[in-house]
Design a protein around this motif. Structure first.
Motif, PDB file in Angstrom:
ATOM      1  N   ALA A   1       9.368   5.485 -19.729  1.00  0.00           N
ATOM      2  CA  ALA A   1       8.964   4.726 -18.550  1.00  0.00           C
ATOM      3  C   ALA A   1       7.934   3.680 -18.949  1.00  0.00           C
ATOM      4  O   ALA A   1       7.078   3.924 -19.803  1.00  0.00           O
ATOM      5  N   VAL A   2       8.020   2.502 -18.315  1.00  0.00           N
ATOM      6  CA  VAL A   2       7.106   1.395 -18.615  1.00  0.00           C
ATOM      7  C   VAL A   2       6.632   0.786 -17.298  1.00  0.00           C
ATOM      8  O   VAL A   2       7.433   0.287 -16.510  1.00  0.00           O
ATOM      9  N   MET A   3       5.319   0.823 -17.055  1.00  0.00           N
ATOM     10  CA  MET A   3       4.709   0.227 -15.876  1.00  0.00           C
ATOM     11  C   MET A   3       4.156  -1.161 -16.238  1.00  0.00           C
ATOM     12  O   MET A   3       3.991  -1.489 -17.407  1.00  0.00           O
ATOM     13  N   PRO A   4       3.839  -1.999 -15.241  1.00  0.00           N
ATOM     14  CA  PRO A   4       3.437  -3.376 -15.526  1.00  0.00           C
ATOM     15  C   PRO A   4       1.946  -3.551 -15.806  1.00  0.00           C
ATOM     16  O   PRO A   4       1.134  -2.635 -15.609  1.00  0.00           O
ATOM     17  N   GLU A   5       1.611  -4.757 -16.228  1.00  0.00           N
ATOM     18  CA  GLU A   5       0.221  -5.161 -16.437  1.00  0.00           C
ATOM     19  C   GLU A   5      -0.527  -5.156 -15.104  1.00  0.00           C
ATOM     20  O   GLU A   5       0.061  -5.343 -14.043  1.00  0.00           O
ATOM     21  N   ALA A   6      -1.844  -4.951 -15.163  1.00  0.00           N
ATOM     22  CA  ALA A   6      -2.757  -4.992 -14.014  1.00  0.00           C
ATOM     23  C   ALA A   6      -2.548  -3.836 -13.049  1.00  0.00           C
ATOM     24  O   ALA A   6      -3.033  -3.867 -11.921  1.00  0.00           O
ATOM     25  N   SER A   7      -1.846  -2.777 -13.482  1.00  0.00           N
ATOM     26  CA  SER A   7      -1.611  -1.625 -12.606  1.00  0.00           C
ATOM     27  C   SER A   7      -2.403  -0.397 -13.042  1.00  0.00           C
ATOM     28  O   SER A   7      -2.216   0.693 -12.487  1.00  0.00           O
ATOM     29  N   LEU A   8      -3.323  -0.555 -14.007  1.00  0.00           N
ATOM     30  CA  LEU A   8      -4.032   0.592 -14.565  1.00  0.00           C
ATOM     31  C   LEU A   8      -5.542   0.381 -14.475  1.00  0.00           C
ATOM     32  O   LEU A   8      -6.043  -0.723 -14.723  1.00  0.00           O
ATOM     33  N   SER A   9      -6.244   1.441 -14.109  1.00  0.00           N
ATOM     34  CA  SER A   9      -7.709   1.475 -14.103  1.00  0.00           C
ATOM     35  C   SER A   9      -8.145   2.833 -14.624  1.00  0.00           C
ATOM     36  O   SER A   9      -7.315   3.733 -14.820  1.00  0.00           O
TER      37      SER A   9
ATOM     38  N   ARG B   1       9.420  11.884 -21.201  1.00  0.00           N
ATOM     39  CA  ARG B   1       8.342  12.262 -22.113  1.00  0.00           C
ATOM     40  C   ARG B   1       7.352  11.120 -22.341  1.00  0.00           C
ATOM     41  O   ARG B   1       6.151  11.322 -22.283  1.00  0.00           O
ATOM     42  N   PHE B   2       7.848   9.926 -22.637  1.00  0.00           N
ATOM     43  CA  PHE B   2       6.968   8.808 -22.961  1.00  0.00           C
ATOM     44  C   PHE B   2       6.750   7.951 -21.716  1.00  0.00           C
ATOM     45  O   PHE B   2       7.700   7.441 -21.130  1.00  0.00           O
ATOM     46  N   LEU B   3       5.490   7.784 -21.337  1.00  0.00           N
ATOM     47  CA  LEU B   3       5.142   7.072 -20.115  1.00  0.00           C
ATOM     48  C   LEU B   3       4.086   6.018 -20.436  1.00  0.00           C
ATOM     49  O   LEU B   3       2.924   6.350 -20.695  1.00  0.00           O
ATOM     50  N   LEU B   4       4.491   4.744 -20.466  1.00  0.00           N
ATOM     51  CA  LEU B   4       3.539   3.659 -20.681  1.00  0.00           C
ATOM     52  C   LEU B   4       2.956   3.280 -19.322  1.00  0.00           C
ATOM     53  O   LEU B   4       3.672   2.808 -18.435  1.00  0.00           O
ATOM     54  N   LEU B   5       1.662   3.455 -19.178  1.00  0.00           N
ATOM     55  CA  LEU B   5       1.018   3.341 -17.876  1.00  0.00           C
ATOM     56  C   LEU B   5       0.618   1.910 -17.530  1.00  0.00           C
ATOM     57  O   LEU B   5      -0.355   1.694 -16.807  1.00  0.00           O
ATOM     58  N   GLY B   6       1.350   0.937 -18.027  1.00  0.00           N
ATOM     59  CA  GLY B   6       0.982  -0.450 -17.777  1.00  0.00           C
ATOM     60  C   GLY B   6      -0.290  -0.791 -18.523  1.00  0.00           C
ATOM     61  O   GLY B   6      -0.555  -0.277 -19.608  1.00  0.00           O
ATOM     62  N   SER B   7      -1.114  -1.665 -17.942  1.00  0.00           N
ATOM     63  CA  SER B   7      -2.382  -2.018 -18.565  1.00  0.00           C
ATOM     64  C   SER B   7      -3.370  -2.441 -17.497  1.00  0.00           C
ATOM     65  O   SER B   7      -2.999  -2.719 -16.350  1.00  0.00           O
TER      66      SER B   7
END
Length: 483
Positions: free
Chosen positions: A234-242, A267-273
């Motif tokens: 999974a890949v989330m977008p930029e500016a969605s993480l704090s 298993r692999f989850l990229l939480l954006g940035s």
């Protein structure tokens, strides 16, 4: 005495010897078609196979034999030995087509524990190949002749590289596609804290996700839908993480994880940035999470801040944006590149602007042979043949990597259709179309989400997918069974 001199010049260990020979052979051999001619010579292949047999049987090559071959044949001898070593090392690679070389167990252990095949007696790194350029094969570069990547010390110094321990590895099959789930998270500018201010004589801007009850509910819905969809990455977008949302993602992902390997769960989850930490300015940081353990597997700071011009601020309808001039992203640029090796391949993260500004990372990623690029962005909707598409296609052709770009809905929600015509997408997955690299063909998969918690899907309603990074004997004709 001759044997002692040979031992000093030529290591017996195959990975160290390959590094020594790779660095010493003349580059002109590969630039003037000489190596191409040698590669097609049956006698060279036969001798390389004999060397591979010796190494596979005993785990080493006698330095005296190496010295004798080079003394007699010069660069041709070096090239022949390298072909043999390369084939032998393919049996020590977890990403190669061969298995079962007990004599090379020490090489594999060194890779799993030290992150490289070679030892401390040589500089830089030697890594197993996970990707091959996605263009027709012609005159090969020096690196493309072999199934390993030689990373010079200069590039290695800029890289944070680790190999995922087996206990954390999802153990993806090299022959099966991996479904990718991309959710926008952010629906409108109401989900984003956008701030403009004057700093250091210039206008700067900050982007943070709102830590609202709506976004918190959305995070839980996204994880649930990822599980229902069968996504494994999974890949989330930029500016969605704090910082606070990072802890929420960890809690939700871990608490809802089904740990049945037979189900092939996420298993692999990229939480954006987003802006993480207490520094001023903070980095724009991306985090890759192991959903089963809650561990941070890879952390990458955005390397190049983005400068908004007046036209973009008007087109995007950014709240409280200045009417003219530019606005500079207020973030601390990253200085290092993080790589993670696993059964999915060799992963790296580029954040939005980094995909277009390759001067700060392209040499390093090419040296290491990255197989998957995860790219969270905060931008106008993804359109065909625009900067995201062009950037992805360039990396597919040059590196052979799979590129996943994930965007939010926030900017697109503010732009009327007449100001940005064309079909709008929220994610793009691109990769090599054919295994055999016979044409300039990139497989492009565009996905659409309608809400922040919805996964981007293709017109067929399927999720886009990538293939695991692996080395294939179709790329290397000298990888024939030496027995």
């Amino acid at each position: 005495m001759t044997d002692q001199l040979a031992a000093a010049d030529y290591p017996a260990e195959p990975a160290d010897l390959f590094v020594r020979l790779y660095d010493s052979i003349a580059d002109g051999v590969f630039q003037d078609w000489t190596a191409t001619r040698w590669y097609a010579d049956e006698q060279v292949r036969r001798r390389a196979n004999e060397i591979a047999e010796t190494v596979l049987d005993g785990g080493v090559l006698d330095p005296a034999e190496t010295a004798e071959i080079i003394a007699a044949r010069g660069d041709l001898g070096r090239f022949t030995i390298m072909l043999g070593l390369d084939h032998a090392l393919a049996h020590a690679s977890p990403y190669g087509p061969y298995h079962g070389a007990p004599a090379l167990a020490a090489v594999l252990v060194n890779y799993l524990t030290e992150g490289k095949l070679n030892g401390h007696g040589t500089t830089g790194a030697l890594l197993p190949r996970c990707a091959f350029p996605g263009r027709p094969r012609g005159l090969r570069t020096k690196a493309e002749f072999f199934g390993v990547h030689r990373v010079p010390q200069q590039e290695w110094d800029k890289i944070d590289h680790r190999v995922l321990p087996a206990v954390n590895d999802p153990h993806f099959s090299r022959e099966e596609p991996v479904a990718v789930g991309c959710a926008p998270v952010l629906e409108t500018f109401d989900d984003v804290d956008i701030e403009f201010e004057e700093r250091h004589g210039m206008t700067v801007y900050r982007l943070r996700p709102m830590d609202s009850s709506g976004i918190r509910s959305r995070v839980k819905a996204i994880v649930r839908r990822l599980d229902e969809s069968g996504a494994q990455l999974a890949v989330m977008p930029e500016a969605s993480l704090s910082d606070s949302l990072l802890e929420l993602w960890k809690e939700v992902a871990f608490d809802t994880a089904g740990r049945d390997r037979d189900r092939r769960p996420l298993r692999f989850l990229l939480l954006g940035s987003g802006p993480l930490g207490d520094e001023d300015p903070p980095p724009n940081r991306s985090v890759l999470l192991d959903r089963w353990t809650g561990q941070e597997l890879l952390v990458q700071d955005k390397l190049s801040g983005f400068t908004l011009d007046a036209g973009q601020m008007r087109l995007w309808r950014l709240p409280d944006a200045p009417p003219s001039g530019t606005a500079v992203e207020y973030a601390r640029p990253g200085t290092r590149i993080s790589l993670l090796d696993s059964s999915l391949g060799r992963l790296a993260v580029l954040i939005c602007e980094d995909l277009g500004r390759s001067i700060g990372w392209e040499r390093e990623l090419e040296s290491c042979g990255v197989s998957h690029l995860l790219v969270p962005i905060f931008s106008k909707p993804i359109l065909e043949h625009r900067w995201e598409d062009q950037g992805a296609e360039r990396q597919v052709a040059g590196l052979g990597t799979w590129v996943t770009v994930s965007n939010s809905l926030a900017v697109g929600a503010a732009i009327p259709d007449e100001d940005l015509p064309g079909t709008r997408y929220t994610c793009l997955v691109a990769g090599p179309k054919t295994l055999h690299r016979t044409a300039y063909v990139t497989e492009r998969q565009f996905g659409v989400s309608r809400t922040g918690a919805e996964l981007g899907r293709l017109p067929t309603s399927e999720l886009p997918r990538v293939f695991p990074g692996a080395a294939y004997d179709a790329w290397h004709e000298h990888w024939q069974d030496p027995k």
